[in-house]
Design an enzyme around this catalytic site. Structure first.
Site, PDB file in Angstrom:
ATOM      1  N   ASP A 150     -97.919 -12.396   3.924  1.00 25.60           N
ATOM      2  CA  ASP A 150     -96.763 -13.359   3.262  1.00 25.60           C
ATOM      3  C   ASP A 150     -97.123 -14.353   2.339  1.00 25.60           C
ATOM      4  OD1 ASP A 150     -94.070 -14.337   3.960  1.00 25.60           O
ATOM      5  OD2 ASP A 150     -95.196 -16.062   4.554  1.00 25.60           O
TER       6      ASP A 150
ATOM      7  N   GLU B 230     -96.895  -9.693  -0.441  1.00 20.39           N
ATOM      8  CA  GLU B 230     -95.482 -10.104  -0.478  1.00 20.39           C
ATOM      9  C   GLU B 230     -95.274 -11.329  -1.549  1.00 20.39           C
ATOM     10  OE1 GLU B 230     -91.934 -12.677   0.719  1.00 20.39           O
ATOM     11  OE2 GLU B 230     -94.169 -13.261   0.913  1.00 20.39           O
TER      12      GLU B 230
END
Length: 693
Positions: free
Chosen positions: A412, A441
């Site tokens: 993330d 990401e």
């Protein structure tokens, strides 16, 4: 680079070394080699069986012919493939001195390749003899030179005996003065001779480049279909009397795995599964105040129950998690876990290691912000105060989950951490576990996204989500398939919990089909977030994300009712993944070729791959990217890119194509009329019917 002189393989003449030490150029200059990342400091990315475009700019003085080859070496340094490079299709006759070809590593590990440039003795003779004999100049000399050249080659013990016999026969004819010069020359130019010297060129003055590294990683590092779901929602039950929810667990979520595997997905990805903080917990739709039973965002990691090395008690135990991973493995799925390096205010790190966070002037710890977005429930990490201690802790956590069967991590927001850290972490993990894959990401600036790829991330989220028009898609497909594949592998997610584009909000079911067809065929990596197959499309007002967002609450979906009513895209997703598994051409990134259409909303591209056994797999994809209507177009194909064999052609000079989505078949050619109704079927995925099929 090293340069030697030799007349040909098997020559009795002793090679003479040329003095090239300290010089930039060898006998023949070799420059602009690809794929090379940062001058070879970073290995280019590759996959087993992937066709890699390798190329270089190579040239020579004068008018003699130059040959250029690429040589592929396995991790032990053994030569595994040698191919002769050719001018790229679009450069032929333009004098660019660019050479390209395709090499294919067959296994994982640290491979390498080199470029060789050499005096093409046969090609030079062929050119000179062709011109001079036709003009009646030095005829006997040209024929004698050809006979001498092929005679020398016929003595090469490295050549098969059948090839040597063929060459000797050509020498006899070239030397036969009873025949006309044209007949004698034809023997030296014959297809059998040409085939022999193509396979084993007659080389001289070979210049060899340095070896350039290739890191060949396992299939799921660059191929695969991803499916994302929240385990707490799978099996969640709501008490309609009280409005309270009972969370799903790993045990109930495992029951959904059969359906995910049945749709042909390869990876099941879960958002963070750790304890969620209580302080500043977000409520439904990102509201600032949560009710006593609101579950909070899984990305607000850490509570009294533990942090990144703990499991949320509602989901189960480590034993339950291990059972979930084992069940996924039984179904042919790999589990990807979210690695979100941040902490809720309740995280144990906040008390034990406050130096791992940023403290503001007033003494408070700074929460995460991406104006205008604010994440009061999340504290970002600060890698500058104690980089060694924090890095070692994160390494410990990653290895913990690897020990529980997790080989894939979706990271993330990696762009909010120092790039050096990722380079260090991924190298540490992959040294011990080379099978572990990291997905970035990173929806951020290109320089950062590309740097993360160079730092070691095996794949990345992309801008595909926001590329919707024909022009945007053509530009982006060209970029990711031709300009950056050596270090950036694109994963084309069609949606995420954070991203519901206007295209999907207002495009209706056709938009969902279109985006899935594009993503699954243009990139070897693609993914969907649960609910996509149910056409979930309602956004929170003023935002590009779902209303009643699953990040902040449970969501119970009635999959069975959707299937019974026919309001599900699951069969379509299944078909797309079946096509991907059946057609190796879709497993490569660099083999995408754009074709022309007369309509500004109809995109056309092909994917071609020649397999080791010579079988050719070629798909032509035509998509109407306008989800609101019917588009008509004339499609013009670059036939050379399709590599059609004479046996593939019909008596009309066309070829047969089978639509893998609808089962229809047509005879196509260079120009083809196409009509695609977005509300019926917005795409063709056409398989060229080969003579061997």
């Amino acid at each position: 680079m090293t340069t030697i002189t030799r007349t040909s393989a098997g020559s009795s003449k002793k090679p003479k070394a040329l003095i090239t030490e300290g010089l930039r150029f060898g006998r023949f200059p070799i420059t602009a080699v690809q794929p090379v990342v940062d001058g070879g400091k970073v290995p280019a990315k590759a996959l087993p069986g992937e066709g890699l475009v390798v190329g270089a700019t190579a040239f020579r003085e004068g008018h003699d012919q130059l040959g250029v080859s690429a040589v592929l070496f396995d991790p032990k340094g053994k030569e595994r493939q040698r191919i002769r490079l050719q001018p790229p299709r679009g450069d032929r006759g333009k004098g660019t001195d660019r050479w390209e070809g395709i090499i294919t590593p067959t296994g994982t590990g640290n491979w390498s390749f080199a470029i060789e440039a050499w005096h093409d003795r046969y090609g030079t003779w062929h050119h000179n003899a062709e011109v001079k004999v036709e003009a009646g100049i030095d005829v006997e000399l040209m024929l004698a030179e050809g006979a001498a050249l092929l005679s020398e080659a016929s003595e090469d013990p490295a050549r098969p005996s059948s090839d040597r016999r063929t060459l000797r026969t050509a020498v006899v004819v070239l030397s036969d003065t009873s025949l006309s010069p044209e007949e004698r020359l034809a023997a030296g130019f014959g297809p059998e001779v040409a085939d022999i010297v193509e396979r084993q060129p007659i080389r001289e003055l070979v210049t060899v480049s340095e070896r350039f590294p290739l890191l060949v990683e396992r299939d799921l590092a660059g191929r695969g279909a991803w499916y994302e779901f929240f385990p707490r929602s799978e099996g969640a039950v709501r008490n309609h009397a009280t409005g309270e929810w009972q969370s799903g667990t790993f045990r109930t979520a495992a029951q959904r795995l059969d359906a995910v595997a049945g749709m042909g997905f390869d990876v099941i990805y879960m958002p963070p599964i750790h304890p969620i903080g209580i302080q500043h917990r977000k409520g439904p739709n990102n509201t600032l105040i949560a009710g006593p039973h609101d579950p909070g965002s899984p990305w607000a990691i850490g509570a009294k129950e533990g942090g990144h090395d703990a499991i949320h008690p509602d989901l189960g135990t480590f034993e339950d998690f291990d059972a979930f991973v084992a069940r996924a493995r039984e179904l042919g799925l790999e589990v990807a876990l979210d690695l979100a390096l941040q902490a809720a205010p309740d995280h144990p790190w906040v008390q034990s290691h406050p130096e791992w966070f940023t403290t503001r002037v007033d003494g408070s710890i700074a929460y995460a912000e991406n104006p205008p977005k604010k994440y009061q429930d999340i504290f970002p990490l600060n890698f500058d105060n104690d980089p060694e201690g924090l890095s070692k802790e994160i390494l410990r956590i990653v290895l913990l989950w690897v020990s529980h069967g997790v080989k894939i991590f979706r990271v993330d927001n990696p762009h909010t951490k120092p790039v050096w850290f990722w380079e260090w972490l991924i190298a540490k993990v992959n040294k011990k576990h080379p099978e572990v894959v990291f997905l970035a990401e990173a929806f951020t600036r290109p320089a950062m996204m590309h740097a993360l790829g160079r730092a070691g991330f095996q794949q990345s989220y992309t801008y595909f989500t926001w590329r919707n028009t024909k022009t945007e898609l053509e530009e982006y497909f060209t970029e990711v398939s031709q300009k950056s594949p050596a270090y950036f592998r694109p994963n084309f997610f069609v949606n995420t919990p954070d991203i519901l584009t206007e295209y999907l909000q207002f495009g209706g079911p056709a938009a969902f089909k279109i985006r899935a067809a594009l993503a699954s065929t243009a990139s070897p990596l693609w993914g969907v977030y649960a609910g996509y197959e149910l056409y979930e499309h309602v956004a929170r007002p003023g935002a590009e994300e779902y209303i009643d967002n699953e990040k902040f609450e449970y969501k119970a979906r009635d999959w069975d009712a959707a299937a019974e009513s026919g309001r599900t895209l699951a069969p379509y997703l299944t078909k797309l993944n079946e096509i991907r598994h059946a057609h190796p051409a879709l497993g490569d990134l660099q083999n995408l070729t754009l074709h022309h259409s007369t309509d500004d909303a109809t995109i056309v591209y092909s994917k071609h791959k020649t397999l080791p056994d010579g079988t050719k797999d070629t798909l032509i994809i035509v998509v109407n990217v306008d989800p609101h209507g019917t588009r008509e177009s004339t499609v013009s194909l670059d036939l050379a890119a399709l590599e059609l064999d004479p046996a593939d052609l019909t008596h009309n000079g066309g070829f047969h194509v089978d639509d893998l989505l609808t089962g229809e078949s047509w005879e196509w050619g260079e120009y083809n009329y196409v009509r695609l109704d977005a509300h019926v079927e917005p795409a063709h995925i056409l398989n060229i019917r080969r003579s061997h099929s």
